[in-house]
Design a protein around this motif. Structure first.
Motif, PDB file in Angstrom:
ATOM      1  N   SER A  75       0.820  -1.211   0.000  1.00  0.00           N
ATOM      2  CA  SER A  75       0.000   0.000   0.000  1.00  0.00           C
ATOM      3  C   SER A  75       0.857   1.265   0.000  1.00  0.00           C
ATOM      4  O   SER A  75       0.575   2.205  -0.764  1.00  0.00           O
ATOM      5  CB  SER A  75      -0.944   0.001   1.203  1.00  0.00           C
ATOM      6  OG  SER A  75      -0.224  -0.042   2.420  1.00  0.00           O
ATOM      7  N   THR A 162      -0.484   0.852 -12.371  1.00  0.00           N
ATOM      8  CA  THR A 162      -1.869   1.261 -12.194  1.00  0.00           C
ATOM      9  C   THR A 162      -2.021   2.710 -12.641  1.00  0.00           C
ATOM     10  O   THR A 162      -1.032   3.443 -12.750  1.00  0.00           O
ATOM     11  CB  THR A 162      -2.315   1.107 -10.735  1.00  0.00           C
ATOM     12  OG1 THR A 162      -1.359   1.744  -9.871  1.00  0.00           O
ATOM     13  CG2 THR A 162      -2.417  -0.361 -10.360  1.00  0.00           C
ATOM     14  N   ALA A 170      -6.223  -0.033  -4.475  1.00  0.00           N
ATOM     15  CA  ALA A 170      -7.167  -1.117  -4.769  1.00  0.00           C
ATOM     16  C   ALA A 170      -6.430  -2.366  -5.221  1.00  0.00           C
ATOM     17  O   ALA A 170      -6.775  -3.490  -4.814  1.00  0.00           O
ATOM     18  CB  ALA A 170      -8.154  -0.661  -5.839  1.00  0.00           C
ATOM     19  N   ALA A 171      -5.414  -2.190  -6.053  1.00  0.00           N
ATOM     20  CA  ALA A 171      -4.647  -3.336  -6.533  1.00  0.00           C
ATOM     21  C   ALA A 171      -3.889  -4.006  -5.396  1.00  0.00           C
ATOM     22  O   ALA A 171      -3.794  -5.244  -5.337  1.00  0.00           O
ATOM     23  CB  ALA A 171      -3.674  -2.891  -7.625  1.00  0.00           C
ATOM     24  N   SER A 172      -3.351  -3.220  -4.471  1.00  0.00           N
ATOM     25  CA  SER A 172      -2.615  -3.798  -3.339  1.00  0.00           C
ATOM     26  C   SER A 172      -3.542  -4.627  -2.462  1.00  0.00           C
ATOM     27  O   SER A 172      -3.158  -5.692  -1.970  1.00  0.00           O
ATOM     28  CB  SER A 172      -1.933  -2.700  -2.522  1.00  0.00           C
ATOM     29  OG  SER A 172      -2.884  -1.892  -1.853  1.00  0.00           O
ATOM     30  N   ASN A 173      -4.770  -4.156  -2.275  1.00  0.00           N
ATOM     31  CA  ASN A 173      -5.735  -4.925  -1.490  1.00  0.00           C
ATOM     32  C   ASN A 173      -6.180  -6.183  -2.222  1.00  0.00           C
ATOM     33  O   ASN A 173      -6.333  -7.258  -1.621  1.00  0.00           O
ATOM     34  CB  ASN A 173      -6.957  -4.067  -1.154  1.00  0.00           C
ATOM     35  CG  ASN A 173      -6.650  -2.967  -0.154  1.00  0.00           C
ATOM     36  OD1 ASN A 173      -5.757  -3.113   0.677  1.00  0.00           O
ATOM     37  ND2 ASN A 173      -7.368  -1.862  -0.225  1.00  0.00           N
ATOM     38  N   ALA A 174      -6.387  -6.059  -3.533  1.00  0.00           N
ATOM     39  CA  ALA A 174      -6.841  -7.198  -4.326  1.00  0.00           C
ATOM     40  C   ALA A 174      -5.793  -8.301  -4.359  1.00  0.00           C
ATOM     41  O   ALA A 174      -6.131  -9.493  -4.397  1.00  0.00           O
ATOM     42  CB  ALA A 174      -7.178  -6.748  -5.744  1.00  0.00           C
ATOM     43  N   ILE A 175      -4.525  -7.932  -4.340  1.00  0.00           N
ATOM     44  CA  ILE A 175      -3.446  -8.919  -4.347  1.00  0.00           C
ATOM     45  C   ILE A 175      -3.121  -9.375  -2.924  1.00  0.00           C
ATOM     46  O   ILE A 175      -2.891 -10.554  -2.666  1.00  0.00           O
ATOM     47  CB  ILE A 175      -2.195  -8.329  -5.022  1.00  0.00           C
ATOM     48  CG1 ILE A 175      -2.459  -8.123  -6.517  1.00  0.00           C
ATOM     49  CG2 ILE A 175      -0.981  -9.234  -4.825  1.00  0.00           C
ATOM     50  CD1 ILE A 175      -1.329  -7.413  -7.238  1.00  0.00           C
ATOM     51  N   LEU A 177      -4.926  -9.434   0.020  1.00  0.00           N
ATOM     52  CA  LEU A 177      -5.875 -10.239   0.804  1.00  0.00           C
ATOM     53  C   LEU A 177      -5.814 -11.726   0.463  1.00  0.00           C
ATOM     54  O   LEU A 177      -5.723 -12.563   1.361  1.00  0.00           O
ATOM     55  CB  LEU A 177      -7.297  -9.696   0.627  1.00  0.00           C
ATOM     56  CG  LEU A 177      -7.647  -8.479   1.487  1.00  0.00           C
ATOM     57  CD1 LEU A 177      -9.016  -7.928   1.116  1.00  0.00           C
ATOM     58  CD2 LEU A 177      -7.600  -8.823   2.968  1.00  0.00           C
ATOM     59  N   PRO A 178      -5.848 -12.113  -0.826  1.00  0.00           N
ATOM     60  CA  PRO A 178      -5.711 -13.547  -1.120  1.00  0.00           C
ATOM     61  C   PRO A 178      -4.376 -14.119  -0.651  1.00  0.00           C
ATOM     62  O   PRO A 178      -4.321 -15.232  -0.125  1.00  0.00           O
ATOM     63  CB  PRO A 178      -5.845 -13.604  -2.654  1.00  0.00           C
ATOM     64  CG  PRO A 178      -6.581 -12.370  -3.025  1.00  0.00           C
ATOM     65  CD  PRO A 178      -6.129 -11.335  -2.049  1.00  0.00           C
TER      66      PRO A 178
END
Length: 257
Positions: A75, A162, A170-175, A177-178
Motif C-alpha cells: 500500500s 496502475t 485497490a490493486a494492493s488490497n486485491a493482491i 488479501l488472497p
C-alpha cells in the motif's frame, strides 16, 4: 554527494513524510492489533479440532507478522509511486543524481524501520493476549527485512502500472488479501484442496510464513526443503525472490511522466 548520502537524504525525507501523515501512522500499527485481538483473543481454538484456528497460538505468528510485512509495502509503495507520477515528481527526479534503484532503496529502508517497530508490537501483543510460547531466533530479523524488500518491489510495480493512486491501493488490497490467507499463514496447506498446492508455492509470502514458523515455532514440524534446514532454505528462496522483485520494481519506476 555519494550514493550513500543520496540514499540517506531520501530516506530522511521519506520518514518525515510518513510521520507527518498521522492517519497512515495510526492505521499502520492499529490494523494488525485489531487482527490479533479478533483472531487471537476473541476467536478461540475449535475444541473439536476441526475448522479454522485449531492450531496453538504460536502457529499463527507468521500470519500476524505477514499483515505488516505484506500490506505496508504494497500500500505505501504503491500509493507513493502513483502519487509521484500524478505530481510529475519522477520527471523532476530524473534531473537529479538520485537513480530509480536508490529512490526505491530509500523507500525500502523507511518501510523496514516502520515494519520492524510494528513487528515488535505484534510479537508483544501475541504473547500478552494469546499466551503463545515463541522461540526467538536471530533469523527472525532477516526474514522481516528480506520480506520487506520483496514486497516493496511488488508495491513499486503496482504503483507504476496502475493508472492512479486509488488504483494502486485497490490493486494492493486485491493482491494482498488472497496472499494473506492462502500462503500458509492462517490456513494450513492440508485445509486447502490438493490441486491448489502449486499456487500456494508461487507466493513469496508462503516462504516467509514457512520460514518464520520454523524459527518461532519448531514444534510445527515445518518440512525440509530438498533435505535442507527449513529455516535457512526458505530464507534463501525468499531472498532470491526479493532480488528479482526489487530489480523489477526499480526498473518499472518511470524516468519521466
Amino acid at each position: 554527494m555519494t550514493r550513500l548520502g543520496r540514499v540517506g537524504a531520501e530516506t530522511g525525507a521519506g520518514w518525515r513524510s510518513f510521520v507527518r501523515r498521522r492517519t497512515a501512522v495510526f492505521f499502520t500499527f492499529f490494523f494488525p492489533v485489531i487482527l490479533i485481538v479478533i483472531f487471537g483473543a476473541l476467536v478461540r481454538t475449535d475444541p473439536t479440532g476441526e475448522g479454522l484456528f485449531t492450531e496453538p497460538p504460536a502457529y499463527y505468528v507468521p500470519g500476524y507478522l505477514a499483515v505488516v510485512v505484506l500490506f505496508t509495502p504494497l500500500s505505501r509503495l504503491g500509493s507513493e509511486v502513483a502519487r509521484h507520477r500524478d505530481g510529475n515528481r519522477f520527471e523532476k527526479l530524473a534531473t537529479t543524481p538520485l537513480s530509480r534503484d536508490e529512490w526505491l532503496l530509500a523507500q525500502t529502508v523507511v518501510n523496514a524501520v516502520i515494519i520492524g517497530l510494528a513487528s515488535l508490537l505484534i510479537l508483544g501483543l501475541v504473547i500478552a493476549l494469546t499466551g503463545a510460547t515463541i522461540a526467538f531466533s536471530p533469523l527472525l530479523v532477516p526474514y522481516v527485512l528480506v520480506g520487506v524488500v520483496c514486497f516493496c518491489g511488488v508495491g513499486a510495480m503496482l504503483g507504476s502500472y496502475t493508472d492512479s493512486q486509488d488504483g494502486a491501493v485497490a490493486a494492493s488490497n486485491a493482491i494482498g488479501l488472497p496472499l494473506l490467507f492462502l500462503s500458509e499463514t492462517f490456513i494450513a496447506l492440508d485445509q486447502l484442496p490438493a490441486w491448489f498446492e502449486p499456487f500456494v508455492n508461487l507466493s513469496p509470502l508462503t516462504y516467509f510464513a514457512r520460514g518464520v514458523r520454523a524459527v518461532t515455532y519448531p514444534d510445527a514440524g515445518t518440512p525440509a526443503v530438498a533435505g535442507l534446514d527449513p529455516a535457512l532454505a526458505n530464507l534463501g528462496i525468499l531472498a532470491a525472490l526479493a532480488v528479482v522483485t526489487f530489480a523489477l520494481g526499480a526498473r518499472s519506476i518511470p524516468r519521466t511522466d
